[in-house]
Scaffold this active site. Structure first.
Site, mmCIF file in Angstrom:
data_model
loop_
_atom_site.group_PDB
_atom_site.id
_atom_site.type_symbol
_atom_site.label_atom_id
_atom_site.label_comp_id
_atom_site.label_asym_id
_atom_site.label_seq_id
_atom_site.Cartn_x
_atom_site.Cartn_y
_atom_site.Cartn_z
ATOM 1 N N LYS A 24 0.842 -1.213 0.000
ATOM 2 C CA LYS A 24 0.000 0.000 0.000
ATOM 3 C C LYS A 24 0.866 1.247 0.000
ATOM 4 O O LYS A 24 0.649 2.167 -0.801
ATOM 5 C CB LYS A 24 -0.892 0.007 1.237
ATOM 6 C CG LYS A 24 -1.528 1.357 1.561
ATOM 7 C CD LYS A 24 -2.433 1.346 2.756
ATOM 8 C CE LYS A 24 -1.734 1.608 4.038
ATOM 9 N NZ LYS A 24 -1.428 3.051 4.320
ATOM 10 N N ASN A 25 1.896 1.250 0.874
ATOM 11 C CA ASN A 25 2.678 2.480 1.060
ATOM 12 C C ASN A 25 3.701 2.715 -0.029
ATOM 13 O O ASN A 25 4.455 3.690 0.019
ATOM 14 C CB ASN A 25 3.330 2.465 2.444
ATOM 15 C CG ASN A 25 2.270 2.586 3.528
ATOM 16 O OD1 ASN A 25 1.108 2.906 3.230
ATOM 17 N ND2 ASN A 25 2.634 2.300 4.760
ATOM 18 N N ARG A 94 -4.730 11.047 3.944
ATOM 19 C CA ARG A 94 -3.711 12.070 3.973
ATOM 20 C C ARG A 94 -2.579 11.776 2.985
ATOM 21 O O ARG A 94 -1.831 12.655 2.616
ATOM 22 C CB ARG A 94 -3.182 12.281 5.373
ATOM 23 C CG ARG A 94 -2.695 11.070 6.096
ATOM 24 C CD ARG A 94 -2.272 11.439 7.482
ATOM 25 N NE ARG A 94 -1.540 12.658 7.507
ATOM 26 C CZ ARG A 94 -0.291 12.798 7.114
ATOM 27 N NH1 ARG A 94 0.330 11.770 6.606
ATOM 28 N NH2 ARG A 94 0.328 13.968 7.199
ATOM 29 N N CYS A 118 -4.468 12.509 12.443
ATOM 30 C CA CYS A 118 -5.291 11.298 12.525
ATOM 31 C C CYS A 118 -5.131 10.756 13.933
ATOM 32 O O CYS A 118 -4.477 11.354 14.790
ATOM 33 C CB CYS A 118 -4.845 10.293 11.465
ATOM 34 S SG CYS A 118 -3.235 9.595 11.818
ATOM 35 N N ARG A 123 0.682 14.311 12.383
ATOM 36 C CA ARG A 123 1.047 14.050 10.972
ATOM 37 C C ARG A 123 1.352 15.370 10.237
ATOM 38 O O ARG A 123 0.821 15.661 9.204
ATOM 39 C CB ARG A 123 -0.072 13.285 10.266
ATOM 40 C CG ARG A 123 -0.610 12.099 10.989
ATOM 41 C CD ARG A 123 0.367 10.945 11.184
ATOM 42 N NE ARG A 123 0.862 10.336 9.985
ATOM 43 C CZ ARG A 123 0.266 9.335 9.339
ATOM 44 N NH1 ARG A 123 -0.860 8.861 9.807
ATOM 45 N NH2 ARG A 123 0.782 8.811 8.241
ATOM 46 N N ASP A 126 5.608 19.865 7.876
ATOM 47 C CA ASP A 126 6.598 20.960 7.867
ATOM 48 C C ASP A 126 7.871 20.579 7.139
ATOM 49 O O ASP A 126 8.446 21.389 6.393
ATOM 50 C CB ASP A 126 6.904 21.416 9.308
ATOM 51 C CG ASP A 126 7.307 20.242 10.198
ATOM 52 O OD1 ASP A 126 8.356 20.307 10.836
ATOM 53 O OD2 ASP A 126 6.598 19.216 10.198
ATOM 54 N N ASP A 309 4.629 0.371 12.008
ATOM 55 C CA ASP A 309 3.393 -0.248 11.517
ATOM 56 C C ASP A 309 3.238 -1.695 11.970
ATOM 57 O O ASP A 309 2.201 -2.311 11.717
ATOM 58 C CB ASP A 309 3.339 -0.172 9.993
ATOM 59 C CG ASP A 309 3.229 1.268 9.511
ATOM 60 O OD1 ASP A 309 3.473 1.515 8.320
ATOM 61 O OD2 ASP A 309 2.935 2.153 10.346
ATOM 62 N N ARG A 401 -8.631 -0.227 4.554
ATOM 63 C CA ARG A 401 -7.739 0.751 3.917
ATOM 64 C C ARG A 401 -6.435 0.094 3.461
ATOM 65 O O ARG A 401 -5.825 0.502 2.485
ATOM 66 C CB ARG A 401 -7.403 1.877 4.896
ATOM 67 C CG ARG A 401 -8.576 2.744 5.267
ATOM 68 C CD ARG A 401 -8.125 3.922 6.062
ATOM 69 N NE ARG A 401 -7.061 4.627 5.345
ATOM 70 C CZ ARG A 401 -6.402 5.652 5.858
ATOM 71 N NH1 ARG A 401 -6.667 6.072 7.078
ATOM 72 N NH2 ARG A 401 -5.460 6.257 5.162
#
Ligand code: EPZ
Length: 426
Positions: A24-25, A94, A118, A123, A126, A309, A401
């Site tokens: 996914k990432n 996001r 979240c 999150r 910057d 994760d 998700r």
């Protein structure tokens, strides 16, 4: 929004083989990178999960076409002429902020809704902004939207990130590919998904080197040198680690296929510290456990450190181990909410800031629990596989998700897991 509930009749032993989906990432960022290809890019091994559907909407809103057949996706960005990503989509996911870099790299401008926080933390972005400003980007914020322009064009720069942020590394990479000169990203994120993105960018005609190391060099090329490509997404190491946790928790053996074992060296080392046996091959990892679970301290860190994760999944292992351990969360400021849910199943955990002291218990009791983020949700289902009795996991949207066919894959491993509508449980 699904009001489904995942119901687990525990205990159930997980054993057998399962194929992991594409990461996914990585896939989310590869889709965004297709903006730089200005044509029809093919992405393979794309997971069928809700975050991917949202990113498809983001790209279509910009004017791209997105088609998919099974796990193959075609993203055609030839006709993209819009630069705005609306709040409605960014607020849902996001990671939509990942279009910022490629829009700047291609058009020199973008207008993206500021992502909110979240459950797991603020999150912030910057570091994305500071890094992009060094490349010549000028930002303004109005009505919750971030507008980016490059009045003097993109110019190469040497940027050091104060933290190896995955998202900041990715956005800077995708903007720098057309910046005149050679850019350097120091203290860059080293996750396997970053390497995957660097590889795809090079397949599109970019000149990126050092992906996976703390220092990435990007030699800027002109936009007309970039072209579409055909790229296979790497396997999802977090999905793989989740199923491996299930194998270590209930005994296994569980084999995950479609994953490069080098992506999970730290997690596999910790599984062995916990008393599991780990075997690996070119694209598979097998875990089994015969003896007791041994308590093991976990400290989450940027890759190659222990992945945040997998923190919830390994806290679950420690919660069922014979002894005490400490889990330290160094990446996000609020990622212990899973512990509160696990305590409802009988776990004994004390939270003190970034540290969770886990006192192992012999058994857990099935209970109704709620997912607070996708990884916590997936771990709660695994807890149900260990616990005595029925566990009902609410908040399945979180799990959808990032986990494709999670229930079916668990049952393929011998789980007794069903997905029902919440109404049917009233
Ligand atoms: C990516 O998030 C992943 N998401 C996350 O996975 C993962 O946990 C995280 O990397 C760390 O590995 C996707 O790739 C879509 P970061 P990202 O920028 O890029 C702070 C999952 O479960 N920070 O490395 O947002 C930030 O608040 C998700 O799949 C700043 O302060 O992670 C966080 O505390 C969860 N300013 C820390 O750094 C910035 O400008 C790490 O963030 C950027 C980040």
């Amino acid at each position: 929004m699904s009001q489904d509930v995942i119901v687990v009749q525990g205990p159930c032993k997980l054993q057998g083989e399962v194929q992991v989906s594409g990461a996914k990432n990585s896939a989310l960022k590869l889709m965004a990178a297709a903006l730089l290809g200005q044509g029809r890019t093919c992405l393979r091994n794309v997971p069928d999960i809700s975050d991917i559907s949202i990113m498809s909407k983001v790209l279509k809103r910009l004017g791209a076409t997105v088609e998919r057949e099974d796990h193959v996706m075609w993203v055609d960005t030839a006709k993209v002429e819009k630069f705005e990503t609306p709040y409605q989509l960014v607020s849902k996911m996001r990671a939509s902020i990942s279009v910022l870099g490629p829009l700047i790299g291609r058009f020199g401008r973008a207008r993206v809704a500021m992502p909110g926080g979240c459950q797991i933390g603020a999150r912030k972005i910057d570091m994305h902004l500071v890094g992009l400003e060094k490349l010549g980007v000028e930002f303004s914020v109005d009505h919750g939207y971030l507008s980016a322009t490059t009045p003097h064009g993109l110019r190469a720069a040497e940027v050091m990130l104060t933290f190896p942020s995955v998202g900041a590394t990715e956005n800077m990479l995708m903007a720098a590919v057309t910046a005149e000169g050679t850019s350097v990203i120091d203290n860059a994120a080293r996750e396997p998904e970053i390497v995957d993105l660097c590889n795809m960018l090079n397949e599109m005609g970019c000149k990126v080197s050092g992906g996976g190391s703390p220092c990435i060099q990007v030699e800027g090329v002109s936009l007309d040198e970039l072209h579409p490509c055909d790229h296979v997404t790497v396997g999802d190491r977090i999905e793989a680690g989740t199923f491996l946790t299930g194998g270590a928790l209930t005994g296994g053996p569980v084999t995950v296929r479609g994953i490069d074992p080098s992506f999970l060296r730290m997690a596999c080392m910790k599984l062995e510290d916990m008393g599991a046996t780990v075997e690996t091959g070119a694209d598979w990892i097998c875990v089994r456990r015969d003896g007791p679970l041994k308590p093991t301290d976990i400290q989450t860190l940027p890759h190659p450190g222990f992945p945040t994760d997998l923190q919830a999944q390994f806290m679950l292992l420690d919660a069922c181990a014979q002894g005490n351990s400490v889990v330290t969360e160094n990446v996000f400021e609020n990622r212990f909410m899973f512990a509160a849910e696990l305590m409802r199943m009988g776990a004994d955990i004390a939270i003190d800031g970034h540290h969770a002291t886990v006192h192992g218990v012999e058994s857990l009791q099935g209970a109704p629990v709620s997912s607070t983020d996708l990884r916590a949700g997936a771990a709660l289902v695994l807890a149900g596989c260990f616990a005595e009795g029925e566990t009902q996991v609410y908040g399945v949207d979180h799990i959808d998700r990032g986990y494709e066919n999670y229930v079916a894959k668990l049952n393929q491993l011998g789980g007794t897991v069903t997905r029902v509508s919440a109404d049917s449980l009233q």
